[in-house]
Design a protein around this motif. Sequence first.
Motif, PDB file in Angstrom:
ATOM      1  N   LYS A 141       1.159  -1.479  -0.045  1.00  0.00           N
ATOM      2  CA  LYS A 141      -0.193   0.383   0.078  1.00  0.00           C
ATOM      3  C   LYS A 141       0.853   1.145   0.000  1.00  0.00           C
ATOM      4  O   LYS A 141       0.393   2.308   0.351  1.00  0.00           O
ATOM      5  N   ASP A 142       1.870   1.378  -0.471  1.00  0.00           N
ATOM      6  CA  ASP A 142       3.413   2.099  -0.227  1.00  0.00           C
ATOM      7  C   ASP A 142       4.357   1.799  -1.284  1.00  0.00           C
ATOM      8  O   ASP A 142       4.364   0.523  -0.876  1.00  0.00           O
ATOM      9  N   PHE A 143       4.825   2.716  -1.117  1.00  0.00           N
ATOM     10  CA  PHE A 143       6.263   2.318  -1.610  1.00  0.00           C
ATOM     11  C   PHE A 143       7.152   1.082  -1.833  1.00  0.00           C
ATOM     12  O   PHE A 143       7.179   0.837  -0.310  1.00  0.00           O
ATOM     13  N   VAL A 144       7.574   0.153  -2.797  1.00  0.00           N
ATOM     14  CA  VAL A 144       8.088  -0.772  -2.710  1.00  0.00           C
ATOM     15  C   VAL A 144       9.892  -0.331  -1.779  1.00  0.00           C
ATOM     16  O   VAL A 144      10.373   0.107  -3.270  1.00  0.00           O
ATOM     17  N   SER A 145      10.390  -0.873  -1.108  1.00  0.00           N
ATOM     18  CA  SER A 145      11.771  -0.174  -0.794  1.00  0.00           C
ATOM     19  C   SER A 145      13.414  -1.379  -1.440  1.00  0.00           C
ATOM     20  O   SER A 145      13.893  -0.458  -1.327  1.00  0.00           O
ATOM     21  N   CYS A 146      12.370  -2.470  -0.481  1.00  0.00           N
ATOM     22  CA  CYS A 146      13.504  -4.437  -0.634  1.00  0.00           C
ATOM     23  C   CYS A 146      12.120  -5.136  -1.007  1.00  0.00           C
ATOM     24  O   CYS A 146      11.119  -4.940  -1.183  1.00  0.00           O
ATOM     25  N   PHE A 147      13.903  -6.000  -2.219  1.00  0.00           N
ATOM     26  CA  PHE A 147      12.818  -7.450  -1.905  1.00  0.00           C
ATOM     27  C   PHE A 147      14.508  -8.031  -1.763  1.00  0.00           C
ATOM     28  O   PHE A 147      15.686  -7.452  -2.234  1.00  0.00           O
ATOM     29  N   ALA A 148      14.243  -8.943  -1.905  1.00  0.00           N
ATOM     30  CA  ALA A 148      15.757 -10.388  -2.460  1.00  0.00           C
ATOM     31  C   ALA A 148      14.758 -11.001  -2.271  1.00  0.00           C
ATOM     32  O   ALA A 148      13.858 -11.844  -2.091  1.00  0.00           O
ATOM     33  N   PHE A 149      15.872 -12.374  -2.821  1.00  0.00           N
ATOM     34  CA  PHE A 149      15.167 -13.660  -3.575  1.00  0.00           C
ATOM     35  C   PHE A 149      15.245 -14.974  -1.732  1.00  0.00           C
ATOM     36  O   PHE A 149      16.980 -14.383  -2.179  1.00  0.00           O
ATOM     37  N   ALA A 150      14.791 -15.685  -2.231  1.00  0.00           N
ATOM     38  CA  ALA A 150      15.152 -16.687  -1.234  1.00  0.00           C
ATOM     39  C   ALA A 150      15.064 -18.008  -2.161  1.00  0.00           C
ATOM     40  O   ALA A 150      13.965 -18.640  -2.229  1.00  0.00           O
TER      41      ALA A 150
ATOM     42  N   SER B  35       5.112  -0.313   6.173  1.00  0.00           N
ATOM     43  CA  SER B  35       5.911  -1.055   7.059  1.00  0.00           C
ATOM     44  C   SER B  35       5.791  -2.326   7.332  1.00  0.00           C
ATOM     45  O   SER B  35       5.018  -2.702   8.168  1.00  0.00           O
ATOM     46  N   THR B  36       5.247  -3.035   5.947  1.00  0.00           N
ATOM     47  CA  THR B  36       5.046  -4.736   6.023  1.00  0.00           C
ATOM     48  C   THR B  36       6.297  -5.515   5.607  1.00  0.00           C
ATOM     49  O   THR B  36       7.206  -4.727   4.472  1.00  0.00           O
ATOM     50  N   VAL B  37       5.753  -6.601   5.346  1.00  0.00           N
ATOM     51  CA  VAL B  37       6.908  -7.808   4.967  1.00  0.00           C
ATOM     52  C   VAL B  37       6.035  -8.571   4.207  1.00  0.00           C
ATOM     53  O   VAL B  37       5.814  -8.892   5.033  1.00  0.00           O
ATOM     54  N   ARG B  38       6.900  -9.096   3.185  1.00  0.00           N
ATOM     55  CA  ARG B  38       5.406  -9.691   2.249  1.00  0.00           C
ATOM     56  C   ARG B  38       6.311 -10.874   1.226  1.00  0.00           C
ATOM     57  O   ARG B  38       7.204 -10.241   1.084  1.00  0.00           O
ATOM     58  N   LEU B  39       5.822 -11.890   1.778  1.00  0.00           N
ATOM     59  CA  LEU B  39       5.880 -13.279   1.100  1.00  0.00           C
ATOM     60  C   LEU B  39       5.226 -13.779  -0.083  1.00  0.00           C
ATOM     61  O   LEU B  39       4.431 -13.747  -0.514  1.00  0.00           O
ATOM     62  N   TRP B  40       6.225 -14.142  -2.231  1.00  0.00           N
ATOM     63  CA  TRP B  40       5.041 -13.976  -2.477  1.00  0.00           C
ATOM     64  C   TRP B  40       5.836 -15.711  -3.124  1.00  0.00           C
ATOM     65  O   TRP B  40       6.894 -15.908  -3.782  1.00  0.00           O
TER      66      TRP B  40
ATOM     67  N   ALA C 178      11.821 -25.585  -5.776  1.00  0.00           N
ATOM     68  CA  ALA C 178      12.429 -25.653  -7.323  1.00  0.00           C
ATOM     69  C   ALA C 178      12.274 -24.374  -7.551  1.00  0.00           C
ATOM     70  O   ALA C 178      13.464 -24.085  -7.913  1.00  0.00           O
ATOM     71  N   HIS C 179      11.547 -23.061  -7.749  1.00  0.00           N
ATOM     72  CA  HIS C 179      11.753 -21.912  -8.378  1.00  0.00           C
ATOM     73  C   HIS C 179      12.354 -20.788  -7.021  1.00  0.00           C
ATOM     74  O   HIS C 179      12.646 -19.803  -7.382  1.00  0.00           O
ATOM     75  N   GLY C 180      12.065 -21.206  -5.495  1.00  0.00           N
ATOM     76  CA  GLY C 180      12.085 -20.018  -4.734  1.00  0.00           C
ATOM     77  C   GLY C 180      11.426 -19.365  -4.295  1.00  0.00           C
ATOM     78  O   GLY C 180       9.917 -19.236  -5.081  1.00  0.00           O
ATOM     79  N   PHE C 181      11.147 -18.432  -3.252  1.00  0.00           N
ATOM     80  CA  PHE C 181       9.878 -16.839  -2.685  1.00  0.00           C
ATOM     81  C   PHE C 181      10.618 -15.729  -3.217  1.00  0.00           C
ATOM     82  O   PHE C 181      12.156 -15.614  -3.584  1.00  0.00           O
ATOM     83  N   LEU C 182      10.219 -14.587  -2.864  1.00  0.00           N
ATOM     84  CA  LEU C 182      10.664 -13.231  -2.977  1.00  0.00           C
ATOM     85  C   LEU C 182       9.978 -12.752  -1.428  1.00  0.00           C
ATOM     86  O   LEU C 182       9.014 -13.392  -1.878  1.00  0.00           O
ATOM     87  N   PHE C 183      11.063 -11.545  -1.078  1.00  0.00           N
ATOM     88  CA  PHE C 183      10.305 -11.056  -0.039  1.00  0.00           C
ATOM     89  C   PHE C 183      10.411  -9.780  -0.381  1.00  0.00           C
ATOM     90  O   PHE C 183      11.247  -9.698  -1.235  1.00  0.00           O
ATOM     91  N   SER C 184       9.338  -9.036   0.001  1.00  0.00           N
ATOM     92  CA  SER C 184       9.364  -7.356   0.316  1.00  0.00           C
ATOM     93  C   SER C 184       9.191  -6.453   1.031  1.00  0.00           C
ATOM     94  O   SER C 184       8.669  -7.102   1.696  1.00  0.00           O
ATOM     95  N   GLY C 185       9.859  -5.933   0.878  1.00  0.00           N
ATOM     96  CA  GLY C 185       9.472  -4.396   2.041  1.00  0.00           C
ATOM     97  C   GLY C 185       9.052  -3.351   1.735  1.00  0.00           C
ATOM     98  O   GLY C 185       9.219  -3.095   0.424  1.00  0.00           O
ATOM     99  N   SER C 186       8.187  -2.710   2.244  1.00  0.00           N
ATOM    100  CA  SER C 186       8.348  -1.335   2.227  1.00  0.00           C
ATOM    101  C   SER C 186       7.939  -0.197   2.671  1.00  0.00           C
ATOM    102  O   SER C 186       7.441  -1.032   3.889  1.00  0.00           O
ATOM    103  N   GLY C 187       6.915   0.905   2.301  1.00  0.00           N
ATOM    104  CA  GLY C 187       6.859   2.377   2.809  1.00  0.00           C
ATOM    105  C   GLY C 187       5.607   2.130   3.732  1.00  0.00           C
ATOM    106  O   GLY C 187       4.882   2.684   4.608  1.00  0.00           O
TER     107      GLY C 187
END
Length: 455
Positions: free
Chosen positions: A224-233, A250-255, A239-248
């Motif tokens: 709901k606000d700018f995406v400030s950072c993300f990283a693959f794991a 104040s949440t971290v999300r798993l994709w 097989a493909h992995g996941f993506l973590f993201s942080g945002s303005g």
Amino acid sequence: MEETTEIVSDGGDEAAPAAVTMDVENGLIEEEKNMDGEVAPALISIHPFEKSVVVAVGSELRLFNLEGNCSVSLIDDPSGPSHSDAIRSINFGASGKFLASAGDDKLVKIWETSSWHCIHTVSADKRVSAVAISHSGRYAAFADKFGVVWLVGLDEDDAKQTKVDKKAVPILGHYCSIITRLEFSPDERFIASADRDFKIRITVFPKLPLKGAHEIQSFCLGHKDFVSCFAFACPPGCAHGFLFSGSGDSTVRLWDFISGLLLATCEVGAMVGSLQYNGTEDGYPPVTDLCISSDGSIIAVAIQSLRGIVLLSCGFSDRTLSVAKVVTLEDNYFPTSMVLSSLTQRLWMVMGASNLPTLSATQLPTRIRVMSGFHKDPSDYNGHDPITLEDNEVPGGKKLLSELQGSFDVAMEEAALAAAAAAVKASMRNMLIKKEYALERREMRKRNRNDRKLR
């Protein structure tokens, strides 16, 4: 013919329109001057095999060789320009062969790490906000503040040359939105890009990428606000992995980035609690950075105004994401950039800023902290916190710290660090939170865009 602004008047001074136009234009000029002196956070990056550590402060790159326990002077190409403005992104390639640096001077520089020579200098049309090197080391991608991602080849024949002005080609775009982070997936099948308009785009990285990356795999939508950072794991058995993201927000999300499906959300700001933060906030403060071990067992998060880091626990099988531990640091220490060594599982943090009006270049407050003792099982943190290393315990010791931190009056340290924290906070807000303008102001800004001016 000069363009003027129409102003409706009820019988006032006839000279008013010209005066108002001049004032608005002067305001725009002054605004551009202020942008040139914009505060930039200090950045840190580490060689994937922990052979060297790089810190960027303003336009300066500070490098320390951990293997030789000595500082290193980078050798720029004499026939090309050097960094002259704030560096906004530094990134090692997965093999450690190259380091990329880019920023507000519209330059992207590729450094060969065995000799620390600059082998390529690319001049961009706009300020550069993010840079990444493909895992194969064949390509460097960078994003400008107009929302375009560019690509430049780094094949072996090119790497042996030291010529500047290697041409980059545009491969994808975010429709005029500032791109905040850029990263290749570990298998190099995709390139991920995030922006200040809340979205993450996953693009298929083609076999002939210099001809463009036209196939979108997915969009990760939910912030709901700018995406400030993300990283693959990539946890074992995935097989493909996941993506973590942080945002303005104040949440971290798993994709699941292949499908764009949101798997879990952790309200880190709310869960850590407002009492942990320094000063008052309008809502909860943004996530400023996150770094993750390759298997996703260690997830460290930095939050603006939090003097420490948050460690998260992720259940990949049951799709859960929660706060495992809050590790506090000393007063007035708020990390502006972090990186996790995949080799030693040490977390390197830097706090600092450039272009502070009250300090000279030799007084820039830059402080490095290193943390170790992480556990793969989050339950092991009960009573066993990660350890912040003392100065003499840091790899490279006080010699490394003196080279990478610089020095300034110790009596000024606390006040300078506090000023840096406040300046970085304001800078992030100014750069990433979209500004709203009145209609007249918006039209005037359009007419005065640099790319619309006659040359």
